[in-house]
Design a protein around this motif. Structure first.
Motif, mmCIF file in Angstrom:
data_model
loop_
_atom_site.group_PDB
_atom_site.id
_atom_site.type_symbol
_atom_site.label_atom_id
_atom_site.label_comp_id
_atom_site.label_asym_id
_atom_site.label_seq_id
_atom_site.Cartn_x
_atom_site.Cartn_y
_atom_site.Cartn_z
ATOM 1 N N ASP A 148 1.083 -1.196 0.198
ATOM 2 C CA ASP A 148 -0.077 -0.018 0.338
ATOM 3 C C ASP A 148 1.200 1.149 0.276
ATOM 4 N N ILE A 149 0.182 2.202 -0.972
ATOM 5 C CA ILE A 149 1.382 3.664 -1.437
ATOM 6 C C ILE A 149 1.281 4.526 0.086
ATOM 7 N N ASN A 150 0.237 4.704 0.738
ATOM 8 C CA ASN A 150 0.540 5.199 2.731
ATOM 9 C C ASN A 150 1.459 4.385 3.308
ATOM 10 N N TYR A 151 1.732 2.898 3.389
ATOM 11 C CA TYR A 151 2.314 2.498 4.529
ATOM 12 C C TYR A 151 4.449 2.862 3.908
ATOM 13 N N ILE A 152 4.329 2.593 2.472
ATOM 14 C CA ILE A 152 5.488 3.251 1.856
ATOM 15 C C ILE A 152 5.439 4.548 2.535
ATOM 16 N N HIS A 153 4.910 5.324 2.182
ATOM 17 C CA HIS A 153 4.957 6.965 2.999
ATOM 18 C C HIS A 153 5.614 6.467 4.928
ATOM 19 N N SER A 154 4.721 6.044 5.280
ATOM 20 C CA SER A 154 4.738 5.561 6.652
ATOM 21 C C SER A 154 6.446 5.507 6.623
ATOM 22 N N LEU A 155 6.515 4.589 6.284
ATOM 23 C CA LEU A 155 7.816 3.152 5.908
ATOM 24 C C LEU A 155 8.814 5.009 6.147
ATOM 25 N N ILE A 156 9.079 5.249 5.194
ATOM 26 C CA ILE A 156 9.981 6.489 4.231
ATOM 27 C C ILE A 156 10.316 7.614 5.778
ATOM 28 N N VAL A 157 8.960 8.200 6.305
ATOM 29 C CA VAL A 157 8.556 9.120 7.215
ATOM 30 C C VAL A 157 9.392 8.551 8.572
ATOM 31 N N GLY A 158 9.263 7.307 9.314
ATOM 32 C CA GLY A 158 9.306 7.243 10.046
ATOM 33 C C GLY A 158 10.691 6.773 9.965
ATOM 34 N N ILE A 159 10.968 6.216 9.154
ATOM 35 C CA ILE A 159 13.006 6.116 9.078
ATOM 36 C C ILE A 159 14.059 7.320 8.908
ATOM 37 N N PHE A 160 13.242 7.604 8.727
ATOM 38 C CA PHE A 160 13.935 9.206 8.711
ATOM 39 C C PHE A 160 13.874 9.735 9.679
ATOM 40 N N LEU A 161 12.744 10.242 10.783
ATOM 41 C CA LEU A 161 12.858 10.446 12.007
ATOM 42 C C LEU A 161 13.136 9.384 13.328
ATOM 43 N N MET A 162 13.592 7.865 13.041
ATOM 44 C CA MET A 162 14.719 6.812 13.978
ATOM 45 C C MET A 162 15.685 7.495 13.358
ATOM 46 N N ILE A 163 16.429 7.943 12.156
ATOM 47 C CA ILE A 163 17.492 8.216 12.030
ATOM 48 C C ILE A 163 17.962 9.751 12.387
ATOM 49 N N CYS A 164 17.103 10.860 12.753
ATOM 50 C CA CYS A 164 17.322 12.384 13.586
ATOM 51 C C CYS A 164 17.236 11.728 14.734
ATOM 52 N N PHE A 165 16.690 10.479 15.329
ATOM 53 C CA PHE A 165 16.073 10.333 17.213
ATOM 54 C C PHE A 165 17.425 9.886 17.308
ATOM 55 N N ASN A 166 17.792 8.982 16.364
ATOM 56 C CA ASN A 166 19.055 8.653 16.790
ATOM 57 C C ASN A 166 20.259 9.297 17.149
ATOM 58 N N ILE A 167 20.601 9.906 15.756
ATOM 59 C CA ILE A 167 21.206 11.420 15.529
ATOM 60 C C ILE A 167 21.383 12.033 17.080
ATOM 61 N N LEU A 168 19.811 13.076 17.479
ATOM 62 C CA LEU A 168 19.471 13.243 18.621
ATOM 63 C C LEU A 168 20.280 12.954 20.402
ATOM 64 N N LEU A 169 19.873 11.533 20.213
ATOM 65 C CA LEU A 169 20.099 11.193 21.169
ATOM 66 C C LEU A 169 21.556 10.712 21.385
ATOM 67 N N ILE A 170 22.472 10.592 20.256
ATOM 68 C CA ILE A 170 24.077 10.109 20.249
ATOM 69 C C ILE A 170 24.131 11.894 20.727
ATOM 70 N N PHE A 171 24.093 12.894 20.084
ATOM 71 C CA PHE A 171 24.366 14.102 20.276
ATOM 72 C C PHE A 171 24.269 14.689 22.517
ATOM 73 N N ILE A 172 23.105 13.910 22.237
ATOM 74 C CA ILE A 172 22.988 14.831 23.771
ATOM 75 C C ILE A 172 23.501 13.758 25.313
ATOM 76 N N LEU A 173 24.129 12.536 24.618
ATOM 77 C CA LEU A 173 24.520 11.948 25.799
ATOM 78 C C LEU A 173 26.076 12.235 25.251
ATOM 79 N N PHE A 174 26.261 12.791 24.273
ATOM 80 C CA PHE A 174 27.929 13.200 23.952
ATOM 81 C C PHE A 174 27.938 14.279 24.858
#
Length: 464
Positions: A148-174
């Protein structure tokens, strides 16, 4: 404290840069790995359309193909066939023997997307019928996805947010770890800076670095006691020497002025008096420089005219027992007359006296001594110039760097520049000024003092 904060800001910034480089490097490695895997794999891209174009349906209903078809299929280890509307094979090239030559509509529908038996196949419409090209078994994997196309859109947004969250989390820990280290190390750096300035320190002896704090407290206390003992010893010696020195000066002066004493005895008494006066001046300088070094000399700051103080100092030398081989000259610009500077008049006079006395001490054959006072923007420029022997380039470099000799005499027993000039440096530093030494041509020394001018109304100063 500023240096420590700058260090940790650089540390945090470098950590962020390393983090960005880490992600960029990983992206490059992923792309490189995919590219390397693609280059090492057999090319699954069968030129279906090109093959189709090289197969011709003749007017008489026969089918012919070019040599390109045969060469391409051999290189790809592939085969080809054309099915008519009834599902019969009407043309083939390298078709395996085990494959049937007739297919139903259901069989065609099945292998059109997947496999014909174990052979992965590609389908292309042709004027003669349905072109089927097959590859070797296990050479290509084919998948059919329906998402489903909506699933693809949600997956892309979710992966992007997950990467941003991980970067932010690593920066906060540093940042958290850096801040924690900074809280522990900054007091230590400040403590070391306080020890270097001779100030007492009291660091908290708790936490992970408590042992270092305890050792610094101990070192600071030991150095402070040592420097205090040194200052007290210098003060005590100066006090103890002052009384017998006064007696020596008194008797030497009486003998020098006694008309009944022989001329050689009077000359000897004169030498004793002069050397005793020099010794008294050295003791006074030693005591004063010690008090300035350990901040034991309170500055009595008032607003005064540097021109008037300089005149008084020069007149004092001219009226004193000075040899005729020394001459004095004084110059000041007209705009310096109303100018005032704020400082300790006694120390300021002592500073100028030391500079002039330095010219006398190091030019025993005589010299001309000139004092100039000028105004440059918001700065009072005082120059003490002599046409004597000057200094070596090494001495000039050391003096301009604030390095003074530890001994007052060299190996030949001659006095060296340094002790009186160190006192000049300390007095000038206490008045937020700068000093510069330079030789003049053809010979001589020029000492330049720069002192900030105080912007006040001289009439208000007199009223207050």
């Amino acid at each position: 404290m500023k240096l420590a904060k700058r260090f940790f800001k650089k540390y945090l910034l470098s950590t962020l840069i390393i983090l960005i480089l880490f992600f960029v490097l990983n992206i490059i490695l992923i792309c490189g790995t995919l590219l390397m895997a693609w280059n090492n794999s057999t090319d699954p891209d069968i030129p279906v359309q090109t093959i189709s174009k090289n197969i011709t349906l003749n007017v008489d209903g026969t089918i012919s193909s070019t040599d390109y078809i045969e060469n391409t299929l051999k290189n790809k280890s592939a085969w080809a066939m054309i099915l008519n509307e009834q599902g019969n094979v009407i043309w083939e090239k390298f078709l395996p023997e085990e494959l049937p030559r007739t297919y139903s509509n259901l069989q065609i529908a099945k292998f059109s997307r997947w496999y014909l038996q174990e052979y992965p196949v590609f389908i292309q419409e042709h004027s003669a019928g349905l072109l089927v090209i097959g590859c070797e078994p296990n050479s290509i994997t084919k998948y059919n996805f329906s998402i489903d196309i909506n699933y693809i859109h949600s997956l892309i947004v979710g992966i992007f947010l997950m990467i941003c969250f991980n970067i932010l989390l690593i920066f906060i820990l540093f940042w958290r770890n850096t801040h924690k280290i900074e809280k522990s190390i900054v007091p230590i750096i400040d403590g070391i800076d306080s020890i270097a300035q001779g100030k007492p320190i009291t660091l908290s002896e708790t936490g992970e670095l408590s042992s270092i704090n305890a050792e610094l407290n101990k070192a600071g206390k030991h150095l402070l006691q040592k420097e205090q003992a040194r200052a007290e010893w210098i003060n005590g010696v100066s006090h103890d020497v002052r009384t017998p020195l006064s007696i020596i000066l008194g008797y030497a002066s009486e003998i020098e002025k006694n008309e009944d004493a022989s001329q050689p005895v009077q000359l000897q008494a004169s030498i004793i008096r002069k050397q005793s006066e020099k010794l008294r001046s050295l003791i006074a300088d030693l005591n004063l420089t010690s008090r300035l070094e350990y901040s034991m000399q309170p500055l009595i700051k008032t607003s005064f005219s540097p021109v008037e103080i300089a005149r008084q100092v020069i007149i004092g030398f001219m009226n004193g027992p000075i040899d005729n081989k020394y001459s004095f000259d004084f110059h000041s610009s007209s705009d310096m007359i109303p100018v005032l500077i704020k400082g300790d008049t006694e120390l300021f006079s002592r500073m100028l006296s030391n500079l002039i006395q330095n010219c006398i001490n190091h030019n025993p054959h005589g010299c001309e001594i000139t004092v100039e006072i000028l105004k440059e923007n918001d700065t009072c420029i005082i120059s003490v110039i002599d046409n004597g022997d000057g200094m070596t380039s090494t001495q000039i470099e050391k003096m301009n760097s604030g390095i003074f000799p530890n001994n007052m005499y060299n190996s030949n027993g001659e006095s060296v520049h340094g002790f009186g000039l160190k006192l000049v440096y300390q007095i000038l530093t206490a008045h937020n000024g700068n000093i510069k030494y330079e030789n003049i041509l053809p010979h001589g020394l020029k000492v330049i003092l720069e002192i900030p001018i105080e912007h006040i109304d001289p009439y208000e100063e007199k009223i207050s």
